[in-house]
Structure formats: structure tokens, C-alpha cells
Scaffold this motif. Sequence first.
Motif, PDB file in Angstrom:
ATOM      1  N   GLN A  57      21.616  43.900 -43.399  1.00 35.26           N
ATOM      2  CA  GLN A  57      20.287  43.451 -42.970  1.00 35.26           C
ATOM      3  C   GLN A  57      19.470  44.628 -42.438  1.00 35.26           C
ATOM      4  O   GLN A  57      18.281  44.748 -42.710  1.00 35.26           O
ATOM      5  CB  GLN A  57      20.421  42.353 -41.904  1.00 35.26           C
ATOM      6  CG  GLN A  57      19.083  41.771 -41.454  1.00 35.26           C
ATOM      7  CD  GLN A  57      18.335  41.069 -42.585  1.00 35.26           C
ATOM      8  OE1 GLN A  57      18.718  39.997 -43.015  1.00 35.26           O
ATOM      9  NE2 GLN A  57      17.269  41.681 -43.092  1.00 35.26           N
ATOM     10  N   ASN A  58      20.125  45.513 -41.688  1.00 34.67           N
ATOM     11  CA  ASN A  58      19.409  46.669 -41.145  1.00 34.67           C
ATOM     12  C   ASN A  58      18.910  47.603 -42.243  1.00 34.67           C
ATOM     13  O   ASN A  58      17.869  48.234 -42.102  1.00 34.67           O
ATOM     14  CB  ASN A  58      20.302  47.435 -40.156  1.00 34.67           C
ATOM     15  CG  ASN A  58      20.334  46.724 -38.812  1.00 34.67           C
ATOM     16  OD1 ASN A  58      19.378  46.044 -38.436  1.00 34.67           O
ATOM     17  ND2 ASN A  58      21.436  46.853 -38.083  1.00 34.67           N
ATOM     18  N   ARG A  59      19.645  47.672 -43.342  1.00 30.58           N
ATOM     19  CA  ARG A  59      19.177  48.509 -44.462  1.00 30.58           C
ATOM     20  C   ARG A  59      17.904  47.923 -45.070  1.00 30.58           C
ATOM     21  O   ARG A  59      17.003  48.647 -45.480  1.00 30.58           O
ATOM     22  CB  ARG A  59      20.248  48.587 -45.541  1.00 30.58           C
ATOM     23  CG  ARG A  59      21.347  49.516 -45.163  1.00 30.58           C
ATOM     24  CD  ARG A  59      22.066  49.889 -46.401  1.00 30.58           C
ATOM     25  NE  ARG A  59      23.399  50.330 -46.096  1.00 30.58           N
ATOM     26  CZ  ARG A  59      24.192  50.854 -46.988  1.00 30.58           C
ATOM     27  NH1 ARG A  59      23.806  50.953 -48.237  1.00 30.58           N
ATOM     28  NH2 ARG A  59      25.381  51.255 -46.653  1.00 30.58           N
ATOM     29  N   VAL A  60      17.875  46.584 -45.168  1.00 32.37           N
ATOM     30  CA  VAL A  60      16.664  45.919 -45.677  1.00 32.37           C
ATOM     31  C   VAL A  60      15.482  46.253 -44.767  1.00 32.37           C
ATOM     32  O   VAL A  60      14.401  46.651 -45.225  1.00 32.37           O
ATOM     33  CB  VAL A  60      16.872  44.380 -45.721  1.00 32.37           C
ATOM     34  CG1 VAL A  60      15.559  43.655 -46.010  1.00 32.37           C
ATOM     35  CG2 VAL A  60      17.927  44.002 -46.759  1.00 32.37           C
ATOM     36  N   ASP A  85      15.142  48.693 -42.728  1.00 29.59           N
ATOM     37  CA  ASP A  85      14.817  50.117 -42.799  1.00 29.59           C
ATOM     38  C   ASP A  85      13.901  50.414 -43.997  1.00 29.59           C
ATOM     39  O   ASP A  85      12.948  51.191 -43.888  1.00 29.59           O
ATOM     40  CB  ASP A  85      16.130  50.914 -42.896  1.00 29.59           C
ATOM     41  CG  ASP A  85      15.859  52.390 -42.844  1.00 29.59           C
ATOM     42  OD1 ASP A  85      15.172  52.801 -41.892  1.00 29.59           O
ATOM     43  OD2 ASP A  85      16.283  53.119 -43.765  1.00 29.59           O
ATOM     44  N   ALA A  86      14.180  49.765 -45.132  1.00 27.56           N
ATOM     45  CA  ALA A  86      13.327  49.981 -46.322  1.00 27.56           C
ATOM     46  C   ALA A  86      11.905  49.506 -46.040  1.00 27.56           C
ATOM     47  O   ALA A  86      10.933  50.196 -46.362  1.00 27.56           O
ATOM     48  CB  ALA A  86      13.923  49.243 -47.521  1.00 27.56           C
ATOM     49  N   MET A 101       8.182  51.743 -45.612  1.00 26.89           N
ATOM     50  CA  MET A 101       6.944  51.453 -46.366  1.00 26.89           C
ATOM     51  C   MET A 101       5.760  51.195 -45.431  1.00 26.89           C
ATOM     52  O   MET A 101       4.653  50.931 -45.890  1.00 26.89           O
ATOM     53  CB  MET A 101       7.172  50.246 -47.282  1.00 26.89           C
ATOM     54  CG  MET A 101       8.020  50.582 -48.484  1.00 26.89           C
ATOM     55  SD  MET A 101       8.138  49.208 -49.641  1.00 26.89           S
ATOM     56  CE  MET A 101       9.708  48.501 -49.191  1.00 26.89           C
ATOM     57  N   GLY A 102       6.001  51.222 -44.128  1.00 31.29           N
ATOM     58  CA  GLY A 102       4.895  51.028 -43.182  1.00 31.29           C
ATOM     59  C   GLY A 102       4.665  49.573 -42.795  1.00 31.29           C
ATOM     60  O   GLY A 102       3.641  49.236 -42.194  1.00 31.29           O
ATOM     61  N   VAL A 103       5.618  48.703 -43.146  1.00 30.36           N
ATOM     62  CA  VAL A 103       5.496  47.281 -42.800  1.00 30.36           C
ATOM     63  C   VAL A 103       5.805  47.103 -41.310  1.00 30.36           C
ATOM     64  O   VAL A 103       6.738  47.736 -40.791  1.00 30.36           O
ATOM     65  CB  VAL A 103       6.489  46.448 -43.650  1.00 30.36           C
ATOM     66  CG1 VAL A 103       6.455  44.981 -43.248  1.00 30.36           C
ATOM     67  CG2 VAL A 103       6.184  46.617 -45.133  1.00 30.36           C
TER      68      VAL A 103
END
Length: 401
Positions: free
Chosen positions: A103-106, A108-109, A113-115
Motif C-alpha cells: 500500500q505504501n508503494r502505491v 509513494d507513486a 506525481m504531486g497528488v
Amino acid sequence: MTRMRLTKEEEKMLCGEEGYAAKKSMEILVALGEIYNAEALVNVGSVQVAGVSYHNLGEAGLEFLKELARDGRVKVLTTLNPAGMDLKNWRALGITPEFAEKQNRVIDAFRRMGVIISCTCTPYLIGSLPRYGEHIAWSESSAVTFANSVIGAKTNREGGPSALAAALVGKTPCYGLHLEENRAPDVHVDVKVYLKTLSDWGALGWCIGRKAENKIPYITGVGKASLDDLKSFCASVVTYGAKPLFFIKGITPDSDRQQIPKEKVTIEDQHMKEAFDSINDEVETVDLVCIGCPHCSIREVARIAGLLHSRKVSSNTELWIATSRLVKQLADEIGYTRTIESAGGRFACDTCMAVAPLKGRFKSVATNSAKGCYYSRHNGMATRLGSLEDCINAAVTGKWS
Ligand code: F3S
């Protein structure tokens, strides 16, 4: 070649001159626009991205996000829907380290992206508040319905990838609910019942969603509605079948300038009873009580704290309060958190009962959310819909009475 009218800037993005993520995003938006015969793209003021839980995304979804995050940066205010776990307090809520790592990898992505890592289905309560008439690209169904109906902004119900593509380009194809001609009501719903609790509003959503399947309801007979009432109604009416737009006479924007549709249905007490009968299972002991679908407002948190004052949650039951981290921070400041946690309740920030990996953990759930019941049944739980007072009593006694 696309049939859509693209600006020079959009064509450049489509050709890859602005990098991989912009190209991929334009391909998604143009494909969607062609399916729905959009003539052009329209600028959006904000985006809300669903499809955040690793539980739903899986490895393929994570890879897709990582690819986009290599050079993709959002162009407008972009917030996230709930993730599969509380990003800080995941251990206390029984999430495994393996899941947390994915979940943390999600997250992080998205962060790269600035979300904004808001992880809430009520972005309008934490600073992403569109203005009336503004085009936006939101994806979580209750938030989409709230934005269209209560605020009067314009959005289709975006999928996760199309919302993210809209964020990376700052635009979305102009079709469906972005066009005024598609925003007229097509069924008149006359409500002849008294609505007292949020669960009543949820049950009303069940009734209207069933009757107005894939139509836009024009609702009369409702005298007043609070923001929390409307939030609850938005979640259930779209879950149970209506389009993500409704009008309530005298309450929602533009309701007074709509023509009342000829097709008419009436909601009476017997329909509400049918809703509760259909949503409710036989439940005696309650394993989980979950409040906050959609995510709790500070007013709801205040009510929960009031109901838990000098009481203790049963040792056989877990009480989860799902809300945004920002609302929780406010609750910390005011002291509601201390009251709720010392009674044995737990905050589940950043996540919710539908997207957390709960399957197999609880046999039964009590909630004041009709939408929450729908998703909990899909997670294999027996469900009980009741007022906030009923739910807090269930948390304290461990039983449904
Ligand atoms: Fe929100 Fe989850 Fe309910 S996204 S509306 S709390 S199912």
C-alpha cells in the motif's frame, strides 16, 4: 487520427512531446472521448482519484502507477480516495506488514506525481471544494454525486485510470454530465416519509436508487436536509442504482428551474420498511461497528464523542470511525479523539470498510450507512443498518437490540 477536436498543445502531448505519462494519459482520454462521442476536452478545476487500495489495484495496478510516476506530474488540485489502510495506525487496525508495504508503494507513486495524499471520499470537507458549474473529474461515486447534485459542479463518474489521466493533463473529455442537456431530471420522486436519521436517508437512497435505475431523480416532499444527510443520501442513491445526479426541490442548486418530469413514483413508509428489511440480516452479536461511510464530518465525530462519554466499547466488538486525517486532526485538537479512544473506539483514517482488506476478519457489522452495508455484504459480513445511537449502543453492548 482522432475524431475529437484537439488543440496544438493536446496534440503534442498525444505525440509524446511532453513525456510518457502525458502521452499515456492523452491516449486514455481520447479513447474515452471517442467511445462517448465527445467533441473536445474540457479543462477541469480539480480531480479526485479512486482506485487507491492495493487490495483492489493488485500488482498490475501498482506497476501502472509506477510507470506514470516516472515523469508524470498532476496539473490541477488532485486528491485521493481512501486507501486500503490507515497510513499511520495500520498495525492497530490489524493490517499485515506485507499489505502495508504494498500500500505504501502505491501511495509513494501518487505522491511522486504531486497528488495530495488526502485519502478521503469527502474531499469537499477538506479543501477541495469545487465552485458551482465548474468542470471537475472525480471518481468516487458518493463524492461525484455530491459534487454534481449538492454543489452543482459537473463531473462524470470517472474510473481510477481516467481520473488520473485527467489530473496529468488537466482536462477530461466533454460528454455525459459535463453537458447541460444531459443534466435534466427524468423521473419525479415524491417522498411521503419522515426522515429522522442518517440511516433513514440511506434507506431512502435504496428506495430511490431502485426505482430510478439509471435515471436522474427530481425529488419533492423533503423539507430540510443537513450536509451530513445529503452526504449519506448521495452514497446510497448511486450505490443502489440512480445516476450520480439528483435534484431536491428547494434544497439543491437548479432544482427550481427544472421541469418536473412526467414519470412519477412515490416513496412511502412501506418502501422504507422494504429497504431496511432487504439491507438487514439477522444479527445478534456485532463484531464490528463502523461509522463513516462516507467519511465522517467533524459534526458526526462530535456526536460520536457525545454518545460515548463515560461508556466503554465491548471487548467483543471493534468500533471504527472512518474519516479523513484532517478531520481527525481537528478532533484531536478539540478533544473528541481522547473521548472516543478512551472509550475503546478507534479511528480508521485514510481508509474505509469497503476498501480495507476485511474479508474473513469479521462476521457481522453494524453501521448507519446503507452503502457500507452493501459493501460489507460483498466482504461476507452479516449487516445491520441503524441510527448512530443504535450503532453506538451495539458497540457498547456487543449486541444488536
Ligand atoms: Fe467512502 Fe468507502 Fe463509503 S469510499 S462512501 S467510506 S465505501
